[in-house]
Structures are given as structure tokens and as C-alpha cells.
Design a protein around this motif. Structure first.
Motif, PDB file in Angstrom:
ATOM      1  N   UNK A 249      37.683  71.151  66.327  1.00 18.27           N
ATOM      2  CA  UNK A 249      36.912  71.720  65.216  1.00 18.27           C
ATOM      3  C   UNK A 249      35.799  70.767  64.782  1.00 18.27           C
ATOM      4  N   UNK A 250      36.109  69.484  64.722  1.00 22.99           N
ATOM      5  CA  UNK A 250      35.096  68.498  64.327  1.00 22.99           C
ATOM      6  C   UNK A 250      33.962  68.460  65.341  1.00 22.99           C
ATOM      7  N   UNK A 251      34.283  68.530  66.616  1.00 20.71           N
ATOM      8  CA  UNK A 251      33.242  68.522  67.642  1.00 20.71           C
ATOM      9  C   UNK A 251      32.374  69.776  67.545  1.00 20.71           C
ATOM     10  N   UNK A 252      32.991  70.914  67.314  1.00 25.35           N
ATOM     11  CA  UNK A 252      32.228  72.158  67.162  1.00 25.35           C
ATOM     12  C   UNK A 252      31.332  72.105  65.927  1.00 25.35           C
ATOM     13  N   UNK A 253      31.846  71.508  64.849  1.00 30.50           N
ATOM     14  CA  UNK A 253      31.046  71.361  63.641  1.00 30.50           C
ATOM     15  C   UNK A 253      29.813  70.510  63.924  1.00 30.50           C
ATOM     16  N   UNK A 254      29.993  69.430  64.655  1.00 37.24           N
ATOM     17  CA  UNK A 254      28.874  68.552  65.013  1.00 37.24           C
ATOM     18  C   UNK A 254      27.855  69.294  65.874  1.00 37.24           C
ATOM     19  N   UNK A 255      28.349  70.083  66.834  1.00 35.04           N
ATOM     20  CA  UNK A 255      27.444  70.859  67.701  1.00 35.04           C
ATOM     21  C   UNK A 255      26.633  71.862  66.886  1.00 35.04           C
ATOM     22  N   UNK A 256      27.278  72.564  65.980  1.00 35.28           N
ATOM     23  CA  UNK A 256      26.572  73.554  65.167  1.00 35.28           C
ATOM     24  C   UNK A 256      25.546  72.875  64.252  1.00 35.28           C
ATOM     25  N   UNK A 257      25.927  71.728  63.705  1.00 37.35           N
ATOM     26  CA  UNK A 257      25.003  70.992  62.847  1.00 37.35           C
ATOM     27  C   UNK A 257      23.773  70.555  63.641  1.00 37.35           C
ATOM     28  N   UNK A 258      24.005  70.084  64.866  1.00 39.51           N
ATOM     29  CA  UNK A 258      22.900  69.650  65.725  1.00 39.51           C
ATOM     30  C   UNK A 258      22.002  70.833  66.106  1.00 39.51           C
ATOM     31  N   UNK A 259      22.601  71.978  66.410  1.00 40.09           N
ATOM     32  CA  UNK A 259      21.836  73.150  66.844  1.00 40.09           C
ATOM     33  C   UNK A 259      21.092  73.839  65.703  1.00 40.09           C
ATOM     34  N   UNK A 260      21.762  73.972  64.555  1.00 36.43           N
ATOM     35  CA  UNK A 260      21.205  74.802  63.492  1.00 36.43           C
ATOM     36  C   UNK A 260      20.901  74.063  62.196  1.00 36.43           C
ATOM     37  N   UNK A 261      21.315  72.812  62.085  1.00 35.24           N
ATOM     38  CA  UNK A 261      21.189  72.073  60.837  1.00 35.24           C
ATOM     39  C   UNK A 261      19.782  71.965  60.296  1.00 35.24           C
ATOM     40  N   UNK A 262      18.783  71.926  61.163  1.00 29.61           N
ATOM     41  CA  UNK A 262      17.397  71.830  60.700  1.00 29.61           C
ATOM     42  C   UNK A 262      16.843  73.186  60.282  1.00 29.61           C
ATOM     43  N   UNK A 263      17.511  74.242  60.679  1.00 25.26           N
ATOM     44  CA  UNK A 263      17.037  75.593  60.384  1.00 25.26           C
ATOM     45  C   UNK A 263      17.686  76.209  59.153  1.00 25.26           C
ATOM     46  N   UNK A 264      18.954  75.869  58.939  1.00 26.43           N
ATOM     47  CA  UNK A 264      19.692  76.486  57.854  1.00 26.43           C
ATOM     48  C   UNK A 264      20.923  75.645  57.523  1.00 26.43           C
ATOM     49  N   UNK A 265      21.531  75.903  56.380  1.00 25.07           N
ATOM     50  CA  UNK A 265      22.780  75.193  56.068  1.00 25.07           C
ATOM     51  C   UNK A 265      23.883  75.620  57.041  1.00 25.07           C
TER      52      UNK A 265
ATOM     53  N   UNK B 159      39.643  72.025  86.600  1.00 24.70           N
ATOM     54  CA  UNK B 159      39.354  72.804  87.793  1.00 24.70           C
ATOM     55  C   UNK B 159      38.559  74.057  87.481  1.00 24.70           C
ATOM     56  N   UNK B 160      39.010  74.827  86.485  1.00 21.44           N
ATOM     57  CA  UNK B 160      38.363  76.112  86.231  1.00 21.44           C
ATOM     58  C   UNK B 160      37.209  76.006  85.236  1.00 21.44           C
ATOM     59  N   UNK B 161      37.229  75.016  84.361  1.00 23.25           N
ATOM     60  CA  UNK B 161      36.149  74.861  83.403  1.00 23.25           C
ATOM     61  C   UNK B 161      36.208  75.834  82.243  1.00 23.25           C
ATOM     62  N   UNK B 162      37.303  76.576  82.115  1.00 14.42           N
ATOM     63  CA  UNK B 162      37.394  77.604  81.090  1.00 14.42           C
ATOM     64  C   UNK B 162      37.637  77.097  79.681  1.00 14.42           C
ATOM     65  N   UNK B 163      38.173  75.906  79.549  1.00  9.65           N
ATOM     66  CA  UNK B 163      38.479  75.391  78.207  1.00  9.65           C
ATOM     67  C   UNK B 163      38.283  73.879  78.177  1.00  9.65           C
ATOM     68  N   UNK B 164      37.043  73.431  78.125  1.00 14.52           N
ATOM     69  CA  UNK B 164      36.752  72.004  78.254  1.00 14.52           C
ATOM     70  C   UNK B 164      37.282  71.133  77.121  1.00 14.52           C
ATOM     71  N   UNK B 165      37.604  71.714  75.971  1.00 14.78           N
ATOM     72  CA  UNK B 165      38.079  70.892  74.855  1.00 14.78           C
ATOM     73  C   UNK B 165      39.584  70.965  74.657  1.00 14.78           C
ATOM     74  N   UNK B 166      40.286  71.613  75.570  1.00 12.07           N
ATOM     75  CA  UNK B 166      41.723  71.814  75.396  1.00 12.07           C
ATOM     76  C   UNK B 166      42.493  70.499  75.356  1.00 12.07           C
ATOM     77  N   UNK B 167      41.975  69.456  75.956  1.00 12.41           N
ATOM     78  CA  UNK B 167      42.692  68.180  75.964  1.00 12.41           C
ATOM     79  C   UNK B 167      42.623  67.472  74.608  1.00 12.41           C
ATOM     80  N   UNK B 168      41.730  67.934  73.731  1.00 10.88           N
ATOM     81  CA  UNK B 168      41.608  67.327  72.398  1.00 10.88           C
ATOM     82  C   UNK B 168      42.555  68.002  71.415  1.00 10.88           C
TER      83      UNK B 168
END
Length: 168
Positions: free
Chosen positions: A18-34, A3-12
Motif C-alpha cells: 500500500x505504501x509503495x502504491x501511495x508513492x506511485x500515485x503521488x509521483x504520477x498525480x501529485x502535481x496535478x491534484x491532491x 516467472x509469470x509477472x502477474x503480481x510483482x509486489x506479492x513478496x512485500x
């Protein structure tokens, strides 16, 4: 949470978050830096030290919460698993005082009322608490009574600020 959208990953489970966040960071920044591994918290609950809540009215009572994603529909939130628990207590007292002092919540449709948002910031190491009251006008009836009521309830409330946002 949906309903509120404040914590979309709370059900995981937390390791999956943490694994999903790691994947997101890798996708966003992986080509630019380690991208280093994301470090998890010992206790991933009640860690947000800055909490902002929209203010509204439901059945004649003041409520605080979040807007549903892509809308102006206010979802009342009294307790949040992510927010510092002191913020919830400060919001509860502010709601009670607003009702008692007849301080109206701002209405986005009619552009009437006074209090638009409340923001609480908690000093994790000092224990000090700051409350920001965002109003639609510089005129704040019963300001002294509101401040006195908040300070009486929370001695750790060291700062109360009025921020004026008169824009539609």
C-alpha cells in the motif's frame, strides 16, 4: 510470481504494498491534484473478478496461465492468490474438457490450433459466472459438448461466449 509477472509486489507485506502504491500515485498525480490515501482491503486475496488466461499445451496436456513478461513463454498457473477461486475451477474444467474433446490450444509459432485464451468474469454480488472462449477460428468442433460440460459442472455459469480472433 517472478516467472509469470502477474503480481510483482506479492513478496512485500501488504502494508508495504500500500505504501509503495501511495508513492506511485503521488509521483504520477501529485502535481496535478491532491492524492488521497489508498484504502486497503480487509482481505487482499482472491479479489480479481476478471481473469484471462492464455491456453497452451505442455507434454500433450492443455494448460492455462500467463506469458512471462516480454515473451511468449507460457507459465502454467493452476491457482493464483489474486484471482477469484471460481475462475481457477472453471479453467480446470475447461482444460479437462479440451483434452477430452481434443480441442487443441492455439500455437503462436505455427498458427495452428483452436483455443487461444479463456476469460472468466465473476459477479461478486450475483455469483454469476461468465466464460469467454477466444478461438483462432469461428469453427469450433464439439462446441455443444464443451458448453454442455461446462454448464453441467457450473450451474452459476450463466454466459458462455465465443470470441474469434483470427489475427496472427
Amino acid at each position: 510470481q517472478k516467472l509469470c509477472g502477474g503480481c510483482p509486489m506479492l513478496s512485500l507485506p501488504y502494508p508495504q504494498q500500500l505504501a509503495r502504491k501511495q508513492t506511485q500515485m503521488q509521483r504520477l498525480f501529485g502535481k496535478l491534484c491532491p492524492v488521497r490515501p489508498i484504502l486497503g482491503m480487509d482481505d487482499p486475496a482472491h479479489y480479481r473478478c476478471k481473469v484471462q488466461a492464455a491456453v497452451g499445451t505442455v507434454n500433450g496436456r492443455t494448460v492455462t496461465g500467463l506469458y512471462q513478461p516480454s515473451s511468449h513463454r507460457l507459465v502454467p498457473v493452476e491457482h493464483c492468490w489474486l484471482e477469484d477461486e471460481r475462475a481457477a475451477a472453471v479453467f480446470a474444467t475447461a482444460r479437462q474438457l479440451m483434452d477430452r474433446l481434443r480441442l487443441p490450444a492455439y500455437n503462436d509459432v505455427t498458427h495452428t490450433g483452436l483455443v487461444r485464451h479463456l476469460l472468466v468474469r465473476v459477479g461478486k454480488y450475483t455469483g454469476e459466472v461468465m466464460l469467454v472462449v477466444v478461438t483462432g477460428s469461428a469453427i469450433f468442433p464439439a462446441r455443444a459438448q464443451f458448453v454442455a460440460g461446462m454448464r453441467a459442472a457450473y450451474p452459476e455459469l450463466t454466459t458462455i461466449v465465443q470470441s474469434v480472433n483470427g489475427r496472427r
